[in-house]
Design an enzyme around this catalytic site. Structure first.
Site, PDB file in Angstrom:
ATOM      1  N   ARG A   1       3.927  -3.211  -9.967  1.00 14.38           N
ATOM      2  CA  ARG A   1       5.404  -4.032  -9.351  1.00 14.38           C
ATOM      3  C   ARG A   1       4.498  -4.440  -7.825  1.00 14.38           C
ATOM      4  O   ARG A   1       4.041  -3.463  -7.065  1.00 14.38           O
ATOM      5  CB  ARG A   1       6.820  -3.444  -8.711  1.00 14.38           C
ATOM      6  CG  ARG A   1       6.716  -2.542  -9.957  1.00 14.38           C
ATOM      7  CD  ARG A   1       8.304  -3.098 -10.763  1.00 14.38           C
ATOM      8  NE  ARG A   1       8.620  -3.734 -11.523  1.00 14.38           N
ATOM      9  CZ  ARG A   1       9.881  -4.457 -10.911  1.00 14.38           C
ATOM     10  NH1 ARG A   1      11.190  -3.793 -10.426  1.00 14.38           N
ATOM     11  NH2 ARG A   1      10.448  -5.264 -12.287  1.00 14.38           N
TER      12      ARG A   1
ATOM     13  N   MET B   1       3.468  -2.143   0.178  1.00 12.61           N
ATOM     14  CA  MET B   1       4.080  -1.239  -0.779  1.00 12.61           C
ATOM     15  C   MET B   1       4.210  -1.422  -2.354  1.00 12.61           C
ATOM     16  O   MET B   1       5.518  -1.891  -2.698  1.00 12.61           O
ATOM     17  CB  MET B   1       5.163  -1.826  -0.091  1.00 12.61           C
ATOM     18  CG  MET B   1       5.910  -3.480  -0.430  1.00 12.61           C
ATOM     19  SD  MET B   1       7.075  -3.855   0.945  1.00 12.61           S
ATOM     20  CE  MET B   1       5.632  -4.595   2.029  1.00 12.61           C
ATOM     21  N   PRO B   2       3.210  -1.728  -2.725  1.00  9.94           N
ATOM     22  CA  PRO B   2       3.774  -2.149  -4.754  1.00  9.94           C
ATOM     23  C   PRO B   2       3.756  -0.469  -4.839  1.00  9.94           C
ATOM     24  O   PRO B   2       4.296   0.371  -4.030  1.00  9.94           O
ATOM     25  CB  PRO B   2       2.079  -1.977  -4.809  1.00  9.94           C
ATOM     26  CG  PRO B   2       0.773  -2.555  -3.932  1.00  9.94           C
ATOM     27  CD  PRO B   2       2.095  -1.777  -2.321  1.00  9.94           C
ATOM     28  N   TYR B   3       4.203  -0.723  -6.341  1.00  8.55           N
ATOM     29  CA  TYR B   3       5.236   0.128  -6.569  1.00  8.55           C
ATOM     30  C   TYR B   3       4.639   0.810  -8.326  1.00  8.55           C
ATOM     31  O   TYR B   3       4.637  -0.613  -9.094  1.00  8.55           O
ATOM     32  CB  TYR B   3       6.344   0.311  -7.096  1.00  8.55           C
ATOM     33  CG  TYR B   3       7.157   1.371  -8.200  1.00  8.55           C
ATOM     34  CD1 TYR B   3       7.726   1.083  -9.429  1.00  8.55           C
ATOM     35  CD2 TYR B   3       7.355   2.486  -7.803  1.00  8.55           C
ATOM     36  CE1 TYR B   3       8.266   2.256 -10.286  1.00  8.55           C
ATOM     37  CE2 TYR B   3       7.897   3.744  -8.531  1.00  8.55           C
ATOM     38  CZ  TYR B   3       7.996   2.921  -9.297  1.00  8.55           C
ATOM     39  OH  TYR B   3       8.835   4.373 -10.278  1.00  8.55           O
TER      40      TYR B   3
ATOM     41  N   VAL C   1       3.311   3.442  -3.804  1.00  6.06           N
ATOM     42  CA  VAL C   1       4.140   4.463  -4.491  1.00  6.06           C
ATOM     43  C   VAL C   1       3.585   4.331  -5.532  1.00  6.06           C
ATOM     44  O   VAL C   1       2.920   3.085  -6.485  1.00  6.06           O
ATOM     45  CB  VAL C   1       5.890   4.676  -4.224  1.00  6.06           C
ATOM     46  CG1 VAL C   1       6.320   5.154  -5.207  1.00  6.06           C
ATOM     47  CG2 VAL C   1       6.028   4.655  -2.842  1.00  6.06           C
TER      48      VAL C   1
END
Lengths: 67, 67, 67, 67, 67, 67
Positions: free
Chosen positions: C7, B1-3, B41
């Site tokens: 992130r 679930m990195p951004y 994302v």
């Protein structure tokens, strides 16, 4: 190599004003932390007043209330 | 679930190029950190050259100076 | 002079893995958009799992649920 | 004085919906952490679907695939 | 009500230096755009040198190379 | 697939409070914009009070002044 992100509402900042912000922040980082201007990145985001809220209300609404 | 947020100046990146960036970064995170592509994302922000500064000057000005 | 912010949750990424992410993203931007690696900034933020939520739950809780 | 940044794809969120998000997030921070609404900043960024990727594909492409 | 995010590597900036940055940026926004200092938010992020890349390499590696 | 970043000063928010923020923001986005909780990412950043400024002063200083 600092990265500075300045977020303001889209309310008519001119190219000259934005250039002054870029120059001022870059100079500040050079003066205070001896950062190299050539790798100091400054990015200005201008945000629609419908999309910026403070006090639980959008700036569009606050401006109509004279705030 | 990195951004992942990629910020570039608005200088004509095509939909295909942006799709390649999205695919490449997602694959990189899967390969290096075993991250799930389906919750990775990637957001690309394109910023006007008046609003991007480096070396204390806006990119608009630097481009006129041939930089 | 792109700025890329990656992130991820703080779950043990090594210095080598982070170096590979930095190198990979920088190369991708050079290949796809012909960006200069020397002014491409990549910043990796590692966030505690209590502070990262998906599906309305923190990653700390999701990990306990085997997700 | 919290700062909250909500990033969504640009897919028709109305001024009323954005006002509801601003009010809701501000109230949440007041209720949970006793933060002062008058210095709580909420900024909503709307991003083109070509510029938002998930699963390695842009949202533009995913929408065409019915996702 | 501007929001300014200053991101620098974690390399020993003192509380006094950070206070000077906060004061300087706030004054700059007041001078240039007549922004109210009382609602101008400045946030400084200090990032580990393993987590900051430029030229495809982490700052940790570049420092060892004398850069 | 919204991404929400909540930035607050590091002043003792508990894991439970942060979980409530994550759940509340995710629910708000589902209610208002019909966003899928399973791809809604919420990230909370807690920032040292030396590193957060408002009114031209750091929060550390303002707290000593009773603000």
């Amino acid at each position: 190599m600092p990265y500075v992100n300045i977020r303001i509402t889209r309310e008519g900042a001119t190219a000259e004003q934005k250039a002054t912000l870029i120059q001022g922040v870059t100079q500040l980082l050079a003066d205070v932390l001896n950062k190299n201007p050539e790798t100091t990145v400054v990015v200005i985001d201008e945000v629609d007043t419908d999309n910026w809220g403070i006090g639980g209300k959008s700036v569009t609404v606050r401006r109509k209330q004279g705030k």
